[in-house]
Design a protein around this motif. Structure first.
Motif, PDB file in Angstrom:
ATOM      1  N   GLU A 273      -4.666  -0.427   5.832  1.00 63.37           N
ATOM      2  CA  GLU A 273      -5.016  -0.378   4.409  1.00 63.37           C
ATOM      3  C   GLU A 273      -6.033  -1.465   4.068  1.00 63.37           C
ATOM      4  O   GLU A 273      -7.016  -1.230   3.359  1.00 63.37           O
ATOM      5  CB  GLU A 273      -3.760  -0.554   3.558  1.00 63.37           C
ATOM      6  N   PHE A 274      -5.803  -2.662   4.588  1.00 60.84           N
ATOM      7  CA  PHE A 274      -6.687  -3.789   4.310  1.00 60.84           C
ATOM      8  C   PHE A 274      -8.075  -3.578   4.896  1.00 60.84           C
ATOM      9  O   PHE A 274      -9.089  -3.742   4.211  1.00 60.84           O
ATOM     10  CB  PHE A 274      -6.063  -5.065   4.867  1.00 60.84           C
ATOM     11  N   CYS A 275      -8.118  -3.196   6.165  1.00 61.05           N
ATOM     12  CA  CYS A 275      -9.412  -3.051   6.844  1.00 61.05           C
ATOM     13  C   CYS A 275     -10.240  -1.901   6.277  1.00 61.05           C
ATOM     14  O   CYS A 275     -11.474  -1.972   6.249  1.00 61.05           O
ATOM     15  CB  CYS A 275      -9.189  -2.835   8.341  1.00 61.05           C
ATOM     16  N   MET A 276      -9.583  -0.838   5.830  1.00 59.00           N
ATOM     17  CA  MET A 276     -10.294   0.341   5.344  1.00 59.00           C
ATOM     18  C   MET A 276     -10.406   0.389   3.825  1.00 59.00           C
ATOM     19  O   MET A 276     -10.970   1.335   3.276  1.00 59.00           O
ATOM     20  CB  MET A 276      -9.591   1.603   5.853  1.00 59.00           C
ATOM     21  N   GLY A 277      -9.869  -0.611   3.128  1.00 61.81           N
ATOM     22  CA  GLY A 277      -9.947  -0.623   1.669  1.00 61.81           C
ATOM     23  C   GLY A 277      -9.154   0.499   1.020  1.00 61.81           C
ATOM     24  O   GLY A 277      -9.511   0.978  -0.060  1.00 61.81           O
ATOM     25  N   ILE A 278      -8.077   0.923   1.668  1.00 58.26           N
ATOM     26  CA  ILE A 278      -7.232   1.996   1.140  1.00 58.26           C
ATOM     27  C   ILE A 278      -6.274   1.406   0.109  1.00 58.26           C
ATOM     28  O   ILE A 278      -5.610   0.403   0.366  1.00 58.26           O
ATOM     29  CB  ILE A 278      -6.446   2.683   2.271  1.00 58.26           C
ATOM     30  N   ARG A 279      -6.183   2.044  -1.062  1.00 57.11           N
ATOM     31  CA  ARG A 279      -5.316   1.548  -2.132  1.00 57.11           C
ATOM     32  C   ARG A 279      -4.268   2.607  -2.478  1.00 57.11           C
ATOM     33  O   ARG A 279      -4.503   3.482  -3.308  1.00 57.11           O
ATOM     34  CB  ARG A 279      -6.153   1.176  -3.361  1.00 57.11           C
ATOM     35  N   LEU A 280      -3.140   2.506  -1.827  1.00 58.39           N
ATOM     36  CA  LEU A 280      -2.042   3.436  -2.092  1.00 58.39           C
ATOM     37  C   LEU A 280      -1.314   3.013  -3.356  1.00 58.39           C
ATOM     38  O   LEU A 280      -1.083   1.828  -3.583  1.00 58.39           O
ATOM     39  CB  LEU A 280      -1.071   3.449  -0.915  1.00 58.39           C
ATOM     40  N   ASN A 281      -0.937   4.012  -4.181  1.00 65.46           N
ATOM     41  CA  ASN A 281      -0.148   3.670  -5.362  1.00 65.46           C
ATOM     42  C   ASN A 281       1.331   3.621  -5.004  1.00 65.46           C
ATOM     43  O   ASN A 281       1.733   3.995  -3.898  1.00 65.46           O
ATOM     44  CB  ASN A 281      -0.420   4.650  -6.506  1.00 65.46           C
ATOM     45  N   GLU A 282       2.145   3.179  -5.941  1.00 63.25           N
ATOM     46  CA  GLU A 282       3.558   2.958  -5.665  1.00 63.25           C
ATOM     47  C   GLU A 282       4.275   4.251  -5.297  1.00 63.25           C
ATOM     48  O   GLU A 282       5.144   4.262  -4.417  1.00 63.25           O
ATOM     49  CB  GLU A 282       4.243   2.320  -6.877  1.00 63.25           C
ATOM     50  N   SER A 283       3.921   5.355  -5.952  1.00 61.35           N
ATOM     51  CA  SER A 283       4.582   6.627  -5.637  1.00 61.35           C
ATOM     52  C   SER A 283       4.246   7.083  -4.223  1.00 61.35           C
ATOM     53  O   SER A 283       5.096   7.659  -3.530  1.00 61.35           O
ATOM     54  CB  SER A 283       4.185   7.706  -6.655  1.00 61.35           C
ATOM     55  N   GLN A 284       3.030   6.829  -3.771  1.00 64.92           N
ATOM     56  CA  GLN A 284       2.648   7.183  -2.403  1.00 64.92           C
ATOM     57  C   GLN A 284       3.390   6.300  -1.401  1.00 64.92           C
ATOM     58  O   GLN A 284       3.877   6.781  -0.375  1.00 64.92           O
ATOM     59  CB  GLN A 284       1.140   7.043  -2.223  1.00 64.92           C
ATOM     60  N   ILE A 285       3.501   5.011  -1.698  1.00 68.37           N
ATOM     61  CA  ILE A 285       4.197   4.092  -0.796  1.00 68.37           C
ATOM     62  C   ILE A 285       5.671   4.444  -0.686  1.00 68.37           C
ATOM     63  O   ILE A 285       6.281   4.306   0.383  1.00 68.37           O
ATOM     64  CB  ILE A 285       4.019   2.638  -1.297  1.00 68.37           C
ATOM     65  N   GLN A 286       6.256   4.919  -1.783  1.00 62.98           N
ATOM     66  CA  GLN A 286       7.677   5.251  -1.791  1.00 62.98           C
ATOM     67  C   GLN A 286       7.966   6.676  -1.339  1.00 62.98           C
ATOM     68  O   GLN A 286       9.130   7.051  -1.207  1.00 62.98           O
ATOM     69  CB  GLN A 286       8.240   5.053  -3.214  1.00 62.98           C
ATOM     70  N   SER A 287       6.933   7.460  -1.071  1.00 66.81           N
ATOM     71  CA  SER A 287       7.149   8.867  -0.697  1.00 66.81           C
ATOM     72  C   SER A 287       7.761   8.968   0.694  1.00 66.81           C
ATOM     73  O   SER A 287       7.431   8.180   1.590  1.00 66.81           O
ATOM     74  CB  SER A 287       5.830   9.635  -0.743  1.00 66.81           C
ATOM     75  N   PRO A 288       8.663   9.940   0.894  1.00 67.03           N
ATOM     76  CA  PRO A 288       9.290  10.108   2.216  1.00 67.03           C
ATOM     77  C   PRO A 288       8.283  10.336   3.328  1.00 67.03           C
ATOM     78  O   PRO A 288       8.454   9.837   4.442  1.00 67.03           O
ATOM     79  CB  PRO A 288      10.197  11.325   2.018  1.00 67.03           C
ATOM     80  N   VAL A 289       7.203  11.078   3.049  1.00 66.99           N
ATOM     81  CA  VAL A 289       6.256  11.404   4.112  1.00 66.99           C
ATOM     82  C   VAL A 289       5.498  10.151   4.575  1.00 66.99           C
ATOM     83  O   VAL A 289       5.169  10.016   5.759  1.00 66.99           O
ATOM     84  CB  VAL A 289       5.276  12.508   3.659  1.00 66.99           C
ATOM     85  N   PHE A 290       5.242   9.230   3.653  1.00 67.85           N
ATOM     86  CA  PHE A 290       4.584   7.974   4.024  1.00 67.85           C
ATOM     87  C   PHE A 290       5.488   7.166   4.938  1.00 67.85           C
ATOM     88  O   PHE A 290       5.057   6.641   5.974  1.00 67.85           O
ATOM     89  CB  PHE A 290       4.244   7.175   2.758  1.00 67.85           C
ATOM     90  N   ARG A 291       6.767   7.069   4.578  1.00 67.43           N
ATOM     91  CA  ARG A 291       7.715   6.315   5.392  1.00 67.43           C
ATOM     92  C   ARG A 291       7.895   6.973   6.756  1.00 67.43           C
ATOM     93  O   ARG A 291       7.988   6.285   7.779  1.00 67.43           O
ATOM     94  CB  ARG A 291       9.047   6.219   4.651  1.00 67.43           C
ATOM     95  N   GLU A 292       7.934   8.304   6.798  1.00 64.93           N
ATOM     96  CA  GLU A 292       8.068   9.011   8.071  1.00 64.93           C
ATOM     97  C   GLU A 292       6.885   8.722   8.983  1.00 64.93           C
ATOM     98  O   GLU A 292       7.053   8.521  10.195  1.00 64.93           O
ATOM     99  CB  GLU A 292       8.184  10.517   7.831  1.00 64.93           C
ATOM    100  N   LEU A 293       5.679   8.707   8.400  1.00 64.20           N
ATOM    101  CA  LEU A 293       4.487   8.430   9.206  1.00 64.20           C
ATOM    102  C   LEU A 293       4.512   6.993   9.715  1.00 64.20           C
ATOM    103  O   LEU A 293       4.198   6.737  10.893  1.00 64.20           O
ATOM    104  CB  LEU A 293       3.226   8.687   8.388  1.00 64.20           C
ATOM    105  N   LEU A 294       4.884   6.051   8.857  1.00 64.09           N
ATOM    106  CA  LEU A 294       5.001   4.658   9.288  1.00 64.09           C
ATOM    107  C   LEU A 294       5.971   4.525  10.460  1.00 64.09           C
ATOM    108  O   LEU A 294       5.671   3.885  11.474  1.00 64.09           O
ATOM    109  CB  LEU A 294       5.495   3.788   8.135  1.00 64.09           C
TER     110      LEU A 294
END
Length: 373
Positions: free
Chosen positions: A198-219
């Motif tokens: 996120e830092f290197c690519m300047g990606i700005r995820l919002n809170e709903s994206q960070i808390q989404s199940p699919v984001f956690r699954e990918l992590l």
């Protein structure tokens, strides 16, 4: 329990390493040679390493190259900082794993405070000095919400490492589920891979994206993939360093039915790696089907899995795992008969892989082929 494990491994002289799949998109920054050299020379200067043998080990660890593989589309200055952070984290990991249980609370507190910028301690340990300097640079460039997540992730990782050291001291081996969850934390890939992407690519995820199940699954899937590959390819090094209690191969052997062979554990681990790769690819497709191509979550889903493919390739080429001066580390993902020999990784005096087939290519040519150049 570790004594039982050692008795099960003691008669093993070799194993067959299958060819691991690598179907996740892989790239390396086109300026990887100069960037990786810049990162590694920075490290040599900071740690005041001047003797040729030690310098060779630093360069053959290829940490700078690792950063170029993890964040291949980032700007040069961001990759350089990510590479500095990688060096600091690798040294912190070594420092923590060599510490005793009585030292851990103070050391954990010091590291946590250095990351958060709340330390007034005059640290003298060169590893801690290095981490402090790197974190000062990161805090200057990382936005507060992302930095807060980094510090939170670090705290969880430090607690997990403390439990890992306890297992080492007690010579105990955790259960399968306990180990999986522990390694997600000790591997620190949520920060080293996810947050730094996120830092290197300047990606700005919002809170709903960070808390989404699919984001956690990918992590979790990417973190698990990196850990599984690490545990497979670093096993001999860890075994002869007396650290094999905290490795997937040991965990699988310890908790498998009587009669399970060492090779069975290797094969099972390789199957787990393939399952995680398939999970990562499926999650990418799932996010792609629901997100616009320019959404922040879609950007993350494109970039972050390259942490897994980059880690896989790096794990095959680093002298840290396979021995320094090993002429078989040519940049190719290899397979074949692998000898369990202490000299191979500890001293690097002997090569230990006898591939069934291979095409010798140098590192630069290998990466250029991946880049399609």
């Amino acid at each position: 329990m570790e004594d039982i494990l050692v008795s099960r491994i003691s008669g093993v002289t070799h194993f067959e390493l299958p060819l691991l799949p690598n179907n996740i998109a892989f790239y390396c920054h086109p300026e990887f040679q100069s960037i990786s050299l810049q990162i590694d020379e920075w490290f040599l200067a900071k740690m005041r390493i001047t003797d040729e043998t030690s310098k060779k080990k630093v360069l053959e660890s290829r940490i700078g190259l690792y950063a170029c593989m993890m964040h291949p589309h980032a700007e040069r200055e961001k990759i350089v900082l990510a590479g500095k952070h990688l060096w600091a984290v690798f040294l912190l990991d070594d420092l923590l794993e060599s510490s005793g249980t009585q030292e851990m609370p103070k050391l954990n507190a010091t590291i946590f405070n250095l990351a958060s910028g709340n330390s007034n301690e005059d640290v003298t340990n060169p590893v801690l000095v290095l981490y402090r300097e790197v974190m000062e640079e990161i805090r200057a460039g990382m936005e507060p919400p992302l930095l807060d997540r980094y510090v939170e992730c670090l705290g969880a990782s430090l607690e997990a490492v403390k439990d890992q050291v306890h297992h080492r001291v007690e010579k105990s081996i955790p259960g399968v589920e306990e180990y999986k969850l522990a390694r997600r934390a000790t591997g620190f890939m949520e920060a080293v891979g996810g947050i730094m992407t996120e830092f290197c690519m300047g990606i700005r995820l919002n809170e709903s994206q960070i808390q989404s199940p699919v984001f956690r699954e990918l992590l979790n899937s990417v973190s698990d993939h990196v850990v599984l590959v690490n545990d497979l390819l670093s096993f001999r090094k860890e075994f002869y360093e007396g650290a094999c209690h905290h490795n997937w191969i040991s965990v699988l052997l310890q908790h498998s039915p009587r009669g399970t062979r060492f090779q069975d554990a290797i094969d099972q681990l390789c199957e787990m790696i393939q399952e995680k790769e398939l999970s990562i690819l499926a999650l990418q497709r799932k996010i792609s089907s629901k997100e616009h191509s320019d959404s922040e979550l879609m950007k993350f889903a494109r970039e972050f899995p390259m942490v897994a493919s980059g880690s896989l390739v790096w794990s095959y080429v680093t002298g840290r795992y396979h021995g320094y001066g090993n002429p078989l580390l040519t940049g190719e993902i290899f397979s074949g008969t692998w000898l369990l020999h202490p000299m191979a990784t500890v001293n690097g005096y002997q090569t230990i892989l006898f591939p069934k087939s291979r095409v010798l290519v140098d590192m630069g040519n290998m990466l250029m082929m991946f880049l399609g150049q």
